[in-house]
Design an enzyme around this catalytic site. Structure first.
Site, PDB file in Angstrom:
ATOM      1  N   HIS A  14     -52.668  32.643 -59.195  1.00  0.00           N
ATOM      2  CA  HIS A  14     -53.455  33.738 -58.258  1.00  0.00           C
ATOM      3  C   HIS A  14     -52.610  34.951 -57.579  1.00  0.00           C
ATOM      4  CE1 HIS A  14     -56.418  35.029 -55.332  1.00  0.00           C
ATOM      5  NE2 HIS A  14     -55.593  35.087 -54.392  1.00  0.00           N
ATOM      6  N   GLU A  63     -48.907  38.661 -51.655  1.00  0.00           N
ATOM      7  CA  GLU A  63     -49.862  38.606 -50.536  1.00  0.00           C
ATOM      8  C   GLU A  63     -49.276  39.125 -49.489  1.00  0.00           C
ATOM      9  OE1 GLU A  63     -53.125  38.171 -50.662  1.00  0.00           O
ATOM     10  OE2 GLU A  63     -53.892  36.509 -52.111  1.00  0.00           O
ATOM     11  N   HIS A  88     -58.340  41.826 -55.234  1.00  0.00           N
ATOM     12  CA  HIS A  88     -58.983  40.647 -55.546  1.00  0.00           C
ATOM     13  C   HIS A  88     -59.890  40.926 -56.350  1.00  0.00           C
ATOM     14  CE1 HIS A  88     -56.078  39.370 -52.563  1.00  0.00           C
ATOM     15  NE2 HIS A  88     -56.449  37.941 -52.527  1.00  0.00           N
ATOM     16  N   ARG A 147     -62.847  43.031 -42.570  1.00  0.00           N
ATOM     17  CA  ARG A 147     -62.346  41.866 -43.034  1.00  0.00           C
ATOM     18  C   ARG A 147     -62.120  41.943 -44.781  1.00  0.00           C
ATOM     19  NH1 ARG A 147     -62.388  35.288 -42.061  1.00  0.00           N
ATOM     20  NH2 ARG A 147     -60.772  34.848 -43.607  1.00  0.00           N
ATOM     21  N   ASN A 179     -59.111  41.732 -49.246  1.00  0.00           N
ATOM     22  CA  ASN A 179     -59.519  41.631 -50.658  1.00  0.00           C
ATOM     23  C   ASN A 179     -58.906  42.646 -51.462  1.00  0.00           C
ATOM     24  OD1 ASN A 179     -60.992  38.934 -50.674  1.00  0.00           O
ATOM     25  ND2 ASN A 179     -62.264  40.375 -49.670  1.00  0.00           N
ATOM     26  N   HIS A 228     -59.510  38.232 -59.248  1.00  0.00           N
ATOM     27  CA  HIS A 228     -60.281  37.154 -59.518  1.00  0.00           C
ATOM     28  C   HIS A 228     -60.992  37.289 -60.830  1.00  0.00           C
ATOM     29  CE1 HIS A 228     -61.025  36.456 -55.125  1.00  0.00           C
ATOM     30  NE2 HIS A 228     -59.879  35.995 -55.327  1.00  0.00           N
ATOM     31  N   GLU A 256     -66.458  38.444 -42.335  1.00  0.00           N
ATOM     32  CA  GLU A 256     -66.320  39.443 -43.725  1.00  0.00           C
ATOM     33  C   GLU A 256     -67.663  40.158 -43.605  1.00  0.00           C
ATOM     34  OE1 GLU A 256     -63.880  38.361 -47.162  1.00  0.00           O
ATOM     35  OE2 GLU A 256     -65.505  39.081 -48.042  1.00  0.00           O
ATOM     36  N   LYS A 300     -53.062  39.337 -40.323  1.00  0.00           N
ATOM     37  CA  LYS A 300     -54.538  38.569 -40.943  1.00  0.00           C
ATOM     38  C   LYS A 300     -55.403  38.133 -39.763  1.00  0.00           C
ATOM     39  CE  LYS A 300     -56.818  35.678 -44.208  1.00  0.00           C
ATOM     40  NZ  LYS A 300     -56.930  34.835 -45.257  1.00  0.00           N
ATOM     41  N   ARG A 317     -71.689  17.129 -41.307  1.00  0.00           N
ATOM     42  CA  ARG A 317     -71.948  18.307 -40.518  1.00  0.00           C
ATOM     43  C   ARG A 317     -70.917  19.043 -40.024  1.00  0.00           C
ATOM     44  NH1 ARG A 317     -76.856  15.671 -39.677  1.00  0.00           N
ATOM     45  NH2 ARG A 317     -78.632  16.136 -41.113  1.00  0.00           N
ATOM     46  N   LYS A 322     -61.474  30.694 -44.382  1.00  0.00           N
ATOM     47  CA  LYS A 322     -62.357  30.793 -45.898  1.00  0.00           C
ATOM     48  C   LYS A 322     -62.008  29.722 -46.558  1.00  0.00           C
ATOM     49  CE  LYS A 322     -62.985  35.849 -47.074  1.00  0.00           C
ATOM     50  NZ  LYS A 322     -62.522  36.483 -47.885  1.00  0.00           N
TER      51      LYS A 322
END
Length: 375
Positions: A273, A192, A254, A247, A251, A258, A243, A233, A128, A150
Protein backbone atom coordinates in the site's frame (compact mmCIF):
# COMPACT_ATOMS: atom_id res chain seq x y z
CA UNK A 1 -0.49 17.06 22.00
CA UNK A 2 0.38 16.27 25.61
CA UNK A 3 2.95 14.27 27.56
CA UNK A 4 5.77 15.57 25.36
CA UNK A 5 8.82 13.50 26.29
CA UNK A 6 11.38 11.83 24.02
CA UNK A 7 9.95 8.39 24.84
CA UNK A 8 6.20 8.99 25.20
CA UNK A 9 3.66 11.13 23.38
CA UNK A 10 -0.13 11.38 23.62
CA UNK A 11 -2.35 12.74 20.85
CA UNK A 12 -6.04 13.33 21.56
CA UNK A 13 -8.62 12.84 18.82
CA UNK A 14 -11.44 15.20 19.76
CA UNK A 15 -14.80 13.79 18.68
CA UNK A 16 -17.08 14.58 21.58
CA UNK A 17 -18.33 11.35 23.19
CA UNK A 18 -16.22 9.33 20.71
CA UNK A 19 -12.94 11.07 21.62
CA UNK A 20 -9.93 8.90 22.32
CA UNK A 21 -6.19 8.97 22.93
CA UNK A 22 -3.34 7.78 20.75
CA UNK A 23 -0.43 6.74 22.97
CA UNK A 24 2.92 6.70 21.17
CA UNK A 25 6.22 5.46 22.55
CA UNK A 26 8.50 2.69 23.71
CA UNK A 27 7.28 -0.20 25.86
CA UNK A 28 3.55 0.29 25.35
CA UNK A 29 2.83 -3.40 24.78
CA UNK A 30 3.90 -4.04 28.36
CA UNK A 31 1.44 -1.39 29.55
CA UNK A 32 -1.49 -2.35 27.32
CA UNK A 33 -3.32 -4.29 30.03
CA UNK A 34 -3.20 -1.43 32.49
CA UNK A 35 -4.40 1.11 29.90
CA UNK A 36 -7.25 -1.11 28.70
CA UNK A 37 -8.38 -2.10 32.20
CA UNK A 38 -8.51 1.56 33.23
CA UNK A 39 -10.56 2.50 30.18
CA UNK A 40 -12.97 -0.45 30.15
CA UNK A 41 -13.01 -2.30 33.50
CA UNK A 42 -14.05 -5.98 33.36
CA UNK A 43 -14.16 -6.02 29.57
CA UNK A 44 -13.08 -9.18 27.78
CA UNK A 45 -11.16 -9.02 24.50
CA UNK A 46 -10.89 -10.88 21.26
CA UNK A 47 -7.40 -10.24 19.94
CA UNK A 48 -7.47 -10.34 16.13
CA UNK A 49 -3.82 -10.82 15.26
CA UNK A 50 -1.68 -10.92 12.18
CA UNK A 51 0.03 -14.32 12.50
CA UNK A 52 3.53 -12.92 11.91
CA UNK A 53 2.99 -10.16 14.46
CA UNK A 54 1.52 -12.68 16.89
CA UNK A 55 4.65 -14.84 16.61
CA UNK A 56 6.95 -11.87 17.22
CA UNK A 57 5.18 -9.78 19.83
CA UNK A 58 2.24 -11.57 21.44
CA UNK A 59 4.04 -12.67 24.60
CA UNK A 60 4.49 -9.09 25.80
CA UNK A 61 0.90 -8.17 25.01
CA UNK A 62 -0.66 -11.25 26.61
CA UNK A 63 1.50 -11.00 29.73
CA UNK A 64 0.39 -7.39 30.13
CA UNK A 65 -3.29 -8.33 29.79
CA UNK A 66 -2.86 -11.19 32.27
CA UNK A 67 -1.21 -8.91 34.84
CA UNK A 68 -4.14 -6.51 34.58
CA UNK A 69 -6.74 -9.29 34.80
CA UNK A 70 -8.11 -8.62 31.32
CA UNK A 71 -9.66 -11.79 29.87
CA UNK A 72 -8.76 -12.48 26.28
CA UNK A 73 -8.90 -14.95 23.41
CA UNK A 74 -6.89 -14.77 20.19
CA UNK A 75 -7.77 -15.26 16.54
CA UNK A 76 -4.78 -15.48 14.18
CA UNK A 77 -5.15 -14.42 10.55
CA UNK A 78 -2.79 -14.56 7.55
CA UNK A 79 -0.61 -11.58 6.76
CA UNK A 80 -1.30 -9.57 3.64
CA UNK A 81 -3.94 -7.53 1.84
CA UNK A 82 -6.00 -10.58 0.70
CA UNK A 83 -7.08 -11.00 4.35
CA UNK A 84 -9.26 -7.88 3.97
CA UNK A 85 -11.99 -10.00 2.39
CA UNK A 86 -15.57 -11.13 2.95
CA UNK A 87 -14.61 -14.67 4.11
CA UNK A 88 -12.21 -13.39 6.79
CA UNK A 89 -14.66 -10.70 7.85
CA UNK A 90 -17.37 -13.31 8.33
CA UNK A 91 -14.95 -15.50 10.27
CA UNK A 92 -14.04 -12.68 12.69
CA UNK A 93 -17.69 -11.79 13.34
CA UNK A 94 -18.47 -15.46 13.93
CA UNK A 95 -15.57 -15.77 16.40
CA UNK A 96 -16.83 -12.72 18.32
CA UNK A 97 -20.21 -14.41 18.67
CA UNK A 98 -18.66 -17.80 19.46
CA UNK A 99 -16.71 -16.21 22.34
CA UNK A 100 -20.00 -14.70 23.56
CA UNK A 101 -18.50 -11.26 23.73
CA UNK A 102 -20.99 -8.62 24.77
CA UNK A 103 -21.38 -5.03 23.62
CA UNK A 104 -19.38 -3.90 26.65
CA UNK A 105 -16.47 -6.10 25.61
CA UNK A 106 -13.99 -5.21 22.88
CA UNK A 107 -12.03 -6.34 19.86
CA UNK A 108 -8.29 -5.65 19.84
CA UNK A 109 -6.62 -5.26 16.45
CA UNK A 110 -3.01 -6.47 16.68
CA UNK A 111 -1.18 -5.93 13.41
CA UNK A 112 -0.88 -3.52 10.53
CA UNK A 113 -3.52 -1.70 8.53
CA UNK A 114 -5.08 -4.86 7.12
CA UNK A 115 -5.86 -6.26 10.56
CA UNK A 116 -6.95 -2.87 11.91
CA UNK A 117 -9.38 -2.27 9.05
CA UNK A 118 -10.82 -5.78 9.20
CA UNK A 119 -11.12 -6.06 13.00
CA UNK A 120 -12.54 -2.54 13.27
CA UNK A 121 -15.19 -3.32 10.67
CA UNK A 122 -16.14 -6.52 12.49
CA UNK A 123 -16.36 -4.61 15.79
CA UNK A 124 -18.46 -1.95 14.09
CA UNK A 125 -21.19 -4.38 13.07
CA UNK A 126 -21.08 -7.25 15.61
CA UNK A 127 -23.76 -6.74 18.27
CA UNK A 128 -24.59 -3.59 16.25
CA UNK A 129 -21.35 -2.02 17.37
CA UNK A 130 -18.70 -2.96 19.94
CA UNK A 131 -15.68 -1.14 21.25
CA UNK A 132 -12.30 -1.85 19.76
CA UNK A 133 -8.67 -1.05 20.50
CA UNK A 134 -6.01 -0.49 17.87
CA UNK A 135 -2.50 -1.81 18.57
CA UNK A 136 -0.84 -0.97 15.25
CA UNK A 137 2.47 -2.70 14.56
CA UNK A 138 3.53 -1.16 11.24
CA UNK A 139 4.63 2.41 10.65
CA UNK A 140 1.85 2.86 8.11
CA UNK A 141 -0.78 1.76 10.60
CA UNK A 142 0.66 3.86 13.42
CA UNK A 143 0.57 7.09 11.42
CA UNK A 144 -2.51 6.55 9.31
CA UNK A 145 -4.90 3.60 9.24
CA UNK A 146 -5.28 3.12 13.01
CA UNK A 147 -6.45 6.72 13.43
CA UNK A 148 -9.77 8.16 12.29
CA UNK A 149 -12.25 5.30 12.37
CA UNK A 150 -12.21 4.20 8.74
CA UNK A 151 -12.70 0.44 8.75
CA UNK A 152 -13.53 -2.00 6.00
CA UNK A 153 -12.56 -4.64 3.50
CA UNK A 154 -11.78 -4.84 -0.19
CA UNK A 155 -14.08 -5.96 -2.98
CA UNK A 156 -13.00 -7.57 -6.23
CA UNK A 157 -14.24 -4.31 -7.76
CA UNK A 158 -11.88 -2.12 -5.74
CA UNK A 159 -10.12 -1.32 -2.49
CA UNK A 160 -11.95 -0.34 0.71
CA UNK A 161 -15.36 -0.27 -0.94
CA UNK A 162 -17.16 -2.07 1.93
CA UNK A 163 -16.99 -0.78 5.50
CA UNK A 164 -18.15 1.62 8.18
CA UNK A 165 -16.85 4.60 10.13
CA UNK A 166 -16.21 3.22 13.62
CA UNK A 167 -13.81 5.01 15.96
CA UNK A 168 -11.48 3.05 18.25
CA UNK A 169 -11.63 3.55 22.00
CA UNK A 170 -7.83 3.68 22.26
CA UNK A 171 -4.75 3.47 20.04
CA UNK A 172 -1.47 2.09 21.45
CA UNK A 173 1.45 2.69 19.09
CA UNK A 174 4.52 0.95 20.53
CA UNK A 175 7.53 2.22 18.59
CA UNK A 176 9.65 -0.76 19.66
CA UNK A 177 7.75 -3.13 17.38
CA UNK A 178 8.87 -1.15 14.34
CA UNK A 179 12.36 -2.58 14.81
CA UNK A 180 11.12 -5.90 13.40
CA UNK A 181 9.84 -4.36 10.15
CA UNK A 182 11.74 -4.99 6.95
CA UNK A 183 13.36 -2.00 5.25
CA UNK A 184 10.68 -2.20 2.56
CA UNK A 185 7.81 -2.20 5.08
CA UNK A 186 9.26 0.76 6.97
CA UNK A 187 9.78 2.78 3.78
CA UNK A 188 6.20 2.00 2.71
CA UNK A 189 4.90 3.42 5.99
CA UNK A 190 7.09 6.49 5.58
CA UNK A 191 5.15 7.38 2.42
CA UNK A 192 2.14 8.15 4.64
CA UNK A 193 4.31 10.33 6.88
CA UNK A 194 5.46 12.35 3.87
CA UNK A 195 1.83 12.69 2.82
CA UNK A 196 1.00 14.91 5.79
CA UNK A 197 3.71 17.37 4.84
CA UNK A 198 2.60 17.43 1.22
CA UNK A 199 -1.06 18.01 2.12
CA UNK A 200 -0.88 21.19 4.19
CA UNK A 201 2.24 21.21 6.38
CA UNK A 202 5.17 22.47 4.31
CA UNK A 203 7.26 23.05 7.46
CA UNK A 204 6.81 19.39 8.39
CA UNK A 205 7.93 18.35 4.91
CA UNK A 206 11.05 20.52 5.25
CA UNK A 207 11.73 18.91 8.65
CA UNK A 208 11.39 15.46 7.10
CA UNK A 209 13.92 16.41 4.42
CA UNK A 210 16.39 17.24 7.20
CA UNK A 211 15.54 14.36 9.55
CA UNK A 212 14.74 11.42 7.27
CA UNK A 213 17.99 9.62 8.15
CA UNK A 214 17.37 9.90 11.88
CA UNK A 215 13.77 8.72 11.50
CA UNK A 216 14.90 5.63 9.61
CA UNK A 217 17.69 5.03 12.14
CA UNK A 218 15.22 4.96 15.04
CA UNK A 219 16.24 8.02 17.02
CA UNK A 220 13.82 10.23 18.99
CA UNK A 221 12.90 11.85 15.67
CA UNK A 222 10.97 8.67 14.82
CA UNK A 223 8.48 9.12 17.68
CA UNK A 224 8.32 12.83 16.87
CA UNK A 225 7.43 12.08 13.23
CA UNK A 226 4.75 9.57 14.27
CA UNK A 227 3.23 11.99 16.78
CA UNK A 228 3.23 14.85 14.27
CA UNK A 229 1.54 12.63 11.70
CA UNK A 230 -1.11 11.50 14.18
CA UNK A 231 -1.70 15.09 15.27
CA UNK A 232 -2.17 16.15 11.65
CA UNK A 233 -4.69 13.40 11.03
CA UNK A 234 -6.46 13.97 14.36
CA UNK A 235 -7.07 17.61 13.50
CA UNK A 236 -8.52 16.73 10.10
CA UNK A 237 -10.71 13.95 11.50
CA UNK A 238 -12.01 16.20 14.30
CA UNK A 239 -13.25 18.66 11.70
CA UNK A 240 -14.64 16.14 9.21
CA UNK A 241 -15.20 12.73 10.77
CA UNK A 242 -17.07 11.13 7.87
CA UNK A 243 -15.11 12.60 4.95
CA UNK A 244 -17.79 15.00 3.80
CA UNK A 245 -15.25 17.75 3.11
CA UNK A 246 -11.58 18.38 3.81
CA UNK A 247 -10.90 14.91 5.21
CA UNK A 248 -10.68 13.82 1.58
CA UNK A 249 -7.29 15.59 1.52
CA UNK A 250 -5.93 12.62 3.45
CA UNK A 251 -6.38 10.66 0.22
CA UNK A 252 -3.57 12.48 -1.57
CA UNK A 253 -2.15 9.91 -3.98
CA UNK A 254 -4.73 7.30 -3.03
CA UNK A 255 -7.02 7.43 -6.08
CA UNK A 256 -4.12 6.50 -8.34
CA UNK A 257 -2.60 4.25 -5.67
CA UNK A 258 -5.74 2.22 -4.99
CA UNK A 259 -6.19 1.63 -8.72
CA UNK A 260 -2.62 0.34 -8.94
CA UNK A 261 -3.14 -1.99 -5.98
CA UNK A 262 -6.36 -3.35 -7.43
CA UNK A 263 -4.83 -4.00 -10.85
CA UNK A 264 -1.91 -5.74 -9.09
CA UNK A 265 -4.51 -7.93 -7.32
CA UNK A 266 -3.15 -6.87 -3.92
CA UNK A 267 -0.04 -8.97 -4.51
CA UNK A 268 2.46 -7.80 -1.87
CA UNK A 269 5.34 -9.28 -3.83
CA UNK A 270 4.59 -6.70 -6.51
CA UNK A 271 3.22 -3.74 -4.58
CA UNK A 272 2.32 -2.82 -1.01
CA UNK A 273 0.00 0.00 0.00
CA UNK A 274 2.63 2.58 0.93
CA UNK A 275 4.45 2.02 -2.35
CA UNK A 276 1.19 2.51 -4.23
CA UNK A 277 0.59 5.75 -2.29
CA UNK A 278 4.11 6.93 -3.13
CA UNK A 279 3.55 6.37 -6.85
CA UNK A 280 0.09 7.93 -6.49
CA UNK A 281 1.46 11.07 -4.85
CA UNK A 282 4.11 11.38 -7.56
CA UNK A 283 1.40 11.01 -10.21
CA UNK A 284 -0.81 13.61 -8.47
CA UNK A 285 2.07 16.09 -8.45
CA UNK A 286 3.00 15.44 -12.08
CA UNK A 287 -0.65 15.73 -13.16
CA UNK A 288 -0.91 19.01 -11.23
CA UNK A 289 2.14 20.30 -13.11
CA UNK A 290 0.57 19.19 -16.40
CA UNK A 291 -2.57 21.18 -15.52
CA UNK A 292 -0.56 24.30 -14.73
CA UNK A 293 -1.43 24.13 -11.04
CA UNK A 294 1.89 23.22 -9.41
CA UNK A 295 5.43 24.54 -10.03
CA UNK A 296 7.60 21.88 -11.61
CA UNK A 297 10.34 22.32 -9.03
CA UNK A 298 7.91 21.52 -6.19
CA UNK A 299 6.84 18.31 -7.88
CA UNK A 300 10.46 17.35 -8.50
CA UNK A 301 11.32 18.04 -4.86
CA UNK A 302 8.46 15.89 -3.57
CA UNK A 303 9.34 13.03 -5.91
CA UNK A 304 13.05 13.30 -5.05
CA UNK A 305 12.29 12.91 -1.34
CA UNK A 306 10.19 9.81 -1.96
CA UNK A 307 12.97 8.33 -4.09
CA UNK A 308 15.56 9.12 -1.41
CA UNK A 309 13.46 7.10 1.05
CA UNK A 310 13.67 4.10 -1.27
CA UNK A 311 10.14 4.41 -2.62
CA UNK A 312 8.91 3.93 -6.20
CA UNK A 313 7.51 6.92 -8.06
CA UNK A 314 6.67 5.45 -11.49
CA UNK A 315 4.16 2.82 -12.62
CA UNK A 316 6.95 1.11 -14.56
CA UNK A 317 8.74 0.33 -11.29
CA UNK A 318 6.01 -2.16 -10.33
CA UNK A 319 7.08 -5.65 -11.41
CA UNK A 320 4.79 -7.66 -13.63
CA UNK A 321 2.22 -6.74 -16.24
CA UNK A 322 -1.43 -5.73 -16.42
CA UNK A 323 -1.12 -1.97 -15.94
CA UNK A 324 -3.02 -1.01 -19.04
CA UNK A 325 -4.85 2.25 -19.55
CA UNK A 326 -8.23 0.51 -19.63
CA UNK A 327 -7.54 -1.46 -16.44
CA UNK A 328 -6.44 1.62 -14.50
CA UNK A 329 -9.32 3.82 -15.68
CA UNK A 330 -11.83 1.08 -14.83
CA UNK A 331 -10.56 0.98 -11.24
CA UNK A 332 -10.39 4.77 -10.93
CA UNK A 333 -14.08 4.94 -11.94
CA UNK A 334 -14.88 2.73 -8.90
CA UNK A 335 -13.02 4.95 -6.42
CA UNK A 336 -15.08 5.68 -3.32
CA UNK A 337 -14.67 9.45 -3.84
CA UNK A 338 -16.58 9.35 -7.14
CA UNK A 339 -19.72 11.49 -6.84
CA UNK A 340 -22.55 10.84 -9.31
CA UNK A 341 -20.02 9.50 -11.78
CA UNK A 342 -17.69 12.53 -11.55
CA UNK A 343 -14.02 11.94 -10.71
CA UNK A 344 -12.52 13.53 -7.62
CA UNK A 345 -8.76 13.80 -7.13
CA UNK A 346 -6.53 15.43 -4.55
CA UNK A 347 -4.28 17.78 -6.51
CA UNK A 348 -1.72 20.35 -5.41
CA UNK A 349 -0.57 23.90 -6.01
CA UNK A 350 2.81 23.13 -4.43
CA UNK A 351 4.35 21.44 -1.42
CA UNK A 352 1.89 21.72 1.46
CA UNK A 353 -0.88 23.19 -0.72
CA UNK A 354 -3.12 20.29 -1.72
CA UNK A 355 -6.81 20.69 -2.50
CA UNK A 356 -9.88 18.65 -3.42
CA UNK A 357 -10.51 18.81 -7.17
CA UNK A 358 -14.06 17.83 -8.08
CA UNK A 359 -15.40 17.07 -11.56
CA UNK A 360 -12.00 16.14 -12.96
CA UNK A 361 -12.32 15.42 -16.67
CA UNK A 362 -11.81 11.67 -17.24
CA UNK A 363 -10.35 12.37 -20.67
CA UNK A 364 -7.60 14.50 -19.09
CA UNK A 365 -6.72 11.67 -16.68
CA UNK A 366 -6.77 9.22 -19.59
CA UNK A 367 -4.33 11.32 -21.62
CA UNK A 368 -2.08 11.82 -18.60
CA UNK A 369 -1.93 8.11 -17.76
CA UNK A 370 -1.33 7.27 -21.40
CA UNK A 371 1.74 9.51 -21.30
CA UNK A 372 2.86 8.06 -17.95
CA UNK A 373 2.61 4.49 -19.23
CA UNK A 374 4.64 5.42 -22.28
CA UNK A 375 7.34 7.28 -20.29
Amino acid sequence: MTDETPSRRTVRVELGPRSYDILIGSGLLAEAGREIAALMPKARLLIVADERVDDLHSSALRASLDRAGVGHATMRLPSGEPTKSFPHFEAVVDRILEERLERGDAVLAFGGGVIGDLAGFAAGVARRGMRFVQVPTSLLAQVDSSVGGKTGINSPRGKNLVGVFHQPALVLADTDVLETLSAREFAAGYAEVVKYGLIDRPDFFHWLEAKRGAIFAGGPERAEAIAASCQAKAEVVAGDEREDGNRALLNLGHTFGHALESVARYDAERLVHGEAVSIGMALAHRYSVRQGLCPGQDAERAVAHLRAAGLPTRIQEIPGSGFTLDALMSKIAQDKKVVRGALTFILTRGIGHSFVANNVDPSEITRFLEAELAA
